[in-house]
Design a protein around this motif. Sequence first.
Motif, PDB file in Angstrom:
ATOM      1  N   ALA A 123      41.375  40.094 108.291  1.00 56.10           N
ATOM      2  CA  ALA A 123      42.456  40.775 107.590  1.00 56.10           C
ATOM      3  C   ALA A 123      41.915  41.671 106.487  1.00 56.10           C
ATOM      4  N   GLU A 124      40.916  41.170 105.818  1.00 53.06           N
ATOM      5  CA  GLU A 124      40.397  41.939 104.694  1.00 53.06           C
ATOM      6  C   GLU A 124      39.600  43.147 105.163  1.00 53.06           C
ATOM      7  N   CYS A 125      38.863  42.926 106.173  1.00 50.70           N
ATOM      8  CA  CYS A 125      37.912  43.962 106.563  1.00 50.70           C
ATOM      9  C   CYS A 125      38.378  44.760 107.762  1.00 50.70           C
ATOM     10  N   THR A 126      39.456  44.366 108.323  1.00 46.81           N
ATOM     11  CA  THR A 126      39.935  45.022 109.534  1.00 46.81           C
ATOM     12  C   THR A 126      38.839  45.117 110.569  1.00 46.81           C
ATOM     13  N   LEU A 127      38.068  44.085 110.561  1.00 47.23           N
ATOM     14  CA  LEU A 127      37.042  43.983 111.584  1.00 47.23           C
ATOM     15  C   LEU A 127      37.502  42.967 112.612  1.00 47.23           C
ATOM     16  N   LYS A 128      37.035  43.180 113.781  1.00 46.44           N
ATOM     17  CA  LYS A 128      37.376  42.213 114.817  1.00 46.44           C
ATOM     18  C   LYS A 128      36.132  41.695 115.528  1.00 46.44           C
ATOM     19  N   GLU A 129      35.129  42.429 115.472  1.00 51.43           N
ATOM     20  CA  GLU A 129      33.945  42.010 116.199  1.00 51.43           C
ATOM     21  C   GLU A 129      33.286  40.843 115.498  1.00 51.43           C
ATOM     22  N   SER A 130      33.128  39.835 116.244  1.00 51.37           N
ATOM     23  CA  SER A 130      32.665  38.590 115.652  1.00 51.37           C
ATOM     24  C   SER A 130      31.256  38.695 115.116  1.00 51.37           C
ATOM     25  N   ALA A 131      30.464  39.471 115.749  1.00 47.88           N
ATOM     26  CA  ALA A 131      29.092  39.566 115.278  1.00 47.88           C
ATOM     27  C   ALA A 131      29.045  40.051 113.845  1.00 47.88           C
ATOM     28  N   ALA A 132      29.821  41.042 113.559  1.00 52.65           N
ATOM     29  CA  ALA A 132      29.850  41.570 112.198  1.00 52.65           C
ATOM     30  C   ALA A 132      30.537  40.594 111.259  1.00 52.65           C
ATOM     31  N   ILE A 133      31.594  40.027 111.731  1.00 48.93           N
ATOM     32  CA  ILE A 133      32.311  39.073 110.885  1.00 48.93           C
ATOM     33  C   ILE A 133      31.420  37.895 110.561  1.00 48.93           C
ATOM     34  N   ASN A 134      30.690  37.476 111.530  1.00 55.78           N
ATOM     35  CA  ASN A 134      29.833  36.324 111.294  1.00 55.78           C
ATOM     36  C   ASN A 134      28.756  36.635 110.271  1.00 55.78           C
ATOM     37  N   GLN A 135      28.321  37.841 110.264  1.00 53.72           N
ATOM     38  CA  GLN A 135      27.334  38.200 109.249  1.00 53.72           C
ATOM     39  C   GLN A 135      27.948  38.126 107.861  1.00 53.72           C
ATOM     40  N   ILE A 136      29.127  38.614 107.775  1.00 55.03           N
ATOM     41  CA  ILE A 136      29.802  38.546 106.475  1.00 55.03           C
ATOM     42  C   ILE A 136      30.021  37.095 106.078  1.00 55.03           C
ATOM     43  N   LEU A 137      30.464  36.349 107.034  1.00 55.68           N
ATOM     44  CA  LEU A 137      30.731  34.948 106.729  1.00 55.68           C
ATOM     45  C   LEU A 137      29.455  34.191 106.405  1.00 55.68           C
ATOM     46  N   GLY A 138      28.417  34.572 107.073  1.00 56.40           N
ATOM     47  CA  GLY A 138      27.156  33.919 106.774  1.00 56.40           C
ATOM     48  C   GLY A 138      26.713  34.167 105.343  1.00 56.40           C
ATOM     49  N   ARG A 139      27.006  35.316 104.885  1.00 60.14           N
ATOM     50  CA  ARG A 139      26.628  35.630 103.501  1.00 60.14           C
ATOM     51  C   ARG A 139      27.593  34.972 102.528  1.00 60.14           C
ATOM     52  N   ARG A 140      28.817  34.968 102.900  1.00 62.28           N
ATOM     53  CA  ARG A 140      29.766  34.291 102.024  1.00 62.28           C
ATOM     54  C   ARG A 140      29.479  32.804 101.960  1.00 62.28           C
ATOM     55  N   TRP A 141      28.993  32.315 103.053  1.00 64.34           N
ATOM     56  CA  TRP A 141      28.683  30.897 103.083  1.00 64.34           C
ATOM     57  C   TRP A 141      27.681  30.551 101.992  1.00 64.34           C
ATOM     58  N   HIS A 142      26.765  31.408 101.818  1.00 64.70           N
ATOM     59  CA  HIS A 142      25.747  31.152 100.803  1.00 64.70           C
ATOM     60  C   HIS A 142      26.274  31.354  99.396  1.00 64.70           C
ATOM     61  N   THR A 143      27.359  32.028  99.290  1.00 64.65           N
ATOM     62  CA  THR A 143      27.930  32.194  97.958  1.00 64.65           C
ATOM     63  C   THR A 143      28.819  31.031  97.564  1.00 64.65           C
ATOM     64  N   LEU A 144      29.114  30.205  98.494  1.00 63.83           N
ATOM     65  CA  LEU A 144      29.981  29.072  98.181  1.00 63.83           C
ATOM     66  C   LEU A 144      29.274  28.119  97.237  1.00 63.83           C
ATOM     67  N   SER A 145      30.052  27.531  96.411  1.00 61.45           N
ATOM     68  CA  SER A 145      29.488  26.514  95.549  1.00 61.45           C
ATOM     69  C   SER A 145      29.200  25.260  96.362  1.00 61.45           C
ATOM     70  N   ARG A 146      28.505  24.386  95.767  1.00 62.37           N
ATOM     71  CA  ARG A 146      28.192  23.138  96.464  1.00 62.37           C
ATOM     72  C   ARG A 146      29.460  22.389  96.813  1.00 62.37           C
ATOM     73  N   GLU A 147      30.382  22.423  95.895  1.00 63.88           N
ATOM     74  CA  GLU A 147      31.621  21.700  96.156  1.00 63.88           C
ATOM     75  C   GLU A 147      32.343  22.297  97.355  1.00 63.88           C
ATOM     76  N   GLU A 148      32.332  23.585  97.369  1.00 64.94           N
ATOM     77  CA  GLU A 148      33.035  24.226  98.472  1.00 64.94           C
ATOM     78  C   GLU A 148      32.328  23.966  99.793  1.00 64.94           C
ATOM     79  N   GLN A 149      31.043  24.039  99.739  1.00 64.35           N
ATOM     80  CA  GLN A 149      30.317  23.770 100.974  1.00 64.35           C
ATOM     81  C   GLN A 149      30.439  22.311 101.371  1.00 64.35           C
ATOM     82  N   SER A 150      30.452  21.485 100.382  1.00 58.58           N
ATOM     83  CA  SER A 150      30.508  20.055 100.699  1.00 58.58           C
ATOM     84  C   SER A 150      31.779  19.709 101.448  1.00 58.58           C
ATOM     85  N   LYS A 151      32.799  20.462 101.176  1.00 61.40           N
ATOM     86  CA  LYS A 151      34.041  20.224 101.908  1.00 61.40           C
ATOM     87  C   LYS A 151      33.814  20.386 103.406  1.00 61.40           C
ATOM     88  N   TYR A 152      33.097  21.406 103.731  1.00 60.19           N
ATOM     89  CA  TYR A 152      32.885  21.670 105.148  1.00 60.19           C
ATOM     90  C   TYR A 152      31.842  20.718 105.733  1.00 60.19           C
TER      91      TYR A 152
END
Length: 467
Positions: A349-378
Motif C-alpha cells: 500500500a505504501e509503495c504501490t509495489l507488487k513485485e515480491s522480490a522488491a517488497i521482500n528487499q524492503i521488508l528485509g531491511r525493515r526487519w533489521h530496523t525492528l527493535s528487539r521487542e518487535e522482532q521477538s514478537k515474531y
Amino acid sequence: MPQLDGGGGDDLGANDELISFKDEGEQEEKTAENVSSERDLDDVKSSLVNETENNSSSSDSEQAGSHRRPQHHIPDWESYVRQREFVAEALRRQQHDSGMFKASLYAGYPLLMIPDLGNLANLGHLGNLGNPYLSPGVLSPGTRTYLQMKWPMLDVPGTSALKDPRSPSPAHMSNKVPVVQHSHLSPFSPLLSYSPDRFPPQTPPPHLSADTGLPPTPHPAELSPYYPLSPGGIGHMTHPLGWLQGQSMYGIPAGGFRPSYPAALAMNSSMSSFVSSRFSPHMVPPPQTSVPHSAIVSTAIKQEARDSNQHGRCAVSMGDREEEKKPHVKKPLNAFMLYMKEQRPKVVAECTLKESAAINQILGRRWHTLSREEQSKYYDMARKERQLHSQLYPGWSARDNYGKRKKRKRDGRPETAPEGQITHTQSAAPEEHFSPQLKKSYSHLYPPINDELPSCHAPVPASLPRH
DNA sequence: GTGCCTTTGAAGGTA
DNA sequence: TACCTTCAAAGGCAC
C-alpha cells in the motif's frame, strides 16, 4: 529476551529465539552498559537502513534516536481489544444459549466449538470476526466450527502466566493481529491458504465427546508453555495440544501422521487453526471436518503424483503410492516469514509495489530496523508455529520437502567473492545485488544514474555498508 | 505453465 | 563445528 518473562513459566524453551538474537550479535543477558552500547549499535544500523525510509512523511518518528517506535501495532491495539471483547461476549452468549460447552471447562481454552458459526458471523461486523482466518466459503451454516481464541480473550482465572505486565504487549505479542490486513487473508494464517482440498467428514472416535469432539482426559504432561494452564485454576482442562498428540481427535497414529494422512489432517485442520491462535486473538474457524492444516499443500504433491503417474504406473510400487498420497506438509514459517506476511500488505500500500522480490528487499531491511521487542514478537510466533507444527506432524522433517521444488538456479547471479562469501544474510546493500532481471522489471523505478533500490522512499546509496 | 527473483530463518546434510 | 543447501511466502515477470 524481552518477551521472555522468566517468572510466568510462559516461555519455556525459548532458546531458539535466544539463538536467533545472539546470531545477530545480541546477547540476552547483558549489563546495562552492554545494552546501551548495543542500542547504539542498533541505532547506527537502524539509521543506516532508515535512510531509505525516513524521508517519508510517515516515518518522521522513526529516527535514529535512542528510541524506536513500534511501527504498526500500537494504534491497532484498542480496536483489537474492542473487537476481542465483542467477540468474547458473543461467544459467551453463544455458550449460554447452546450449552455446548461449560465455561468452567473451557474457560481459557483457546479452542471453542460452536455448532454454527454462521450465526455468530451474522452478528454485524463480526462478519470480520474470523476474517483474517476465514477463507470464503469456509463457513457454512450448520457446520460445526471451531472458534479459535487466545487466552487473554477469556476471563481465565489463573492465567497469571499469560504475560508479564512489563511485556511490550499487554496480553501477548503474538496475539496481536495487524488490523491493516486484507480481509480475506491472515498474515499469520497460511493454514487457510495452504490447500483448498477438503477431506471427507469423519466421525469422532468413541473416546471423544460427542458434543465437543474433545477427549475427556487432559494431558498435563504435554502442556505447552504457550497455552499455560494454572495448576490450581484450570489444570483439569485438556491442553489444546494434548489430545492432538497422544490421542488425536480423528486418530493420528501413535507413530506419526504418515500412515493415515486424511484422518490426521481432518483433525489437524481444526487443531491447527485453533492452536494457530497463533497470532490471532480472534478466531480461526475453519470447519472441523475438512480444511487441512495450512501446512498441508496439495498442489505440489498432486503435481508430483501426476508426473509420477505419467512416467509409468506399473512401476509405481506400493511404497511410491503411499508417497504420492502424502500431502505436502509445508515448513512452518519462520519469524521473518511471519513478519513478511504481516507487513507485505502495508508495504504494497505504501509503495504501490507488487513485485515480491522488491517488497521482500524492503521488508528485509525493515526487519533489521525492528527493535528487539518487535522482532521477538515474531520469533515468538515462529516458535509457536514450530511447536504446533511438530505436534501436528510428529514425524515430519524438513527434509521431506526437499526436492519438492525445482532446484533453484544459482548461476543466474554473479558469484560473490570466493573468500568470505556474501550470503543473502550478510550481503551489502541489496540493491547492489539486484539482478538485472529485477532491475529491468523496475526500470521505471531505477533512475538510470543512481541505480536505486525500488524502495518506497529515498533509496539507500548503493555504497552504503550494511550490517 | 513454470520457474525466477528476493528476503531471513530453520533445519538438514556434509566436510 | 562450520558451512552449505533447501524451503517457507509472495506476485510480477521472463521464457
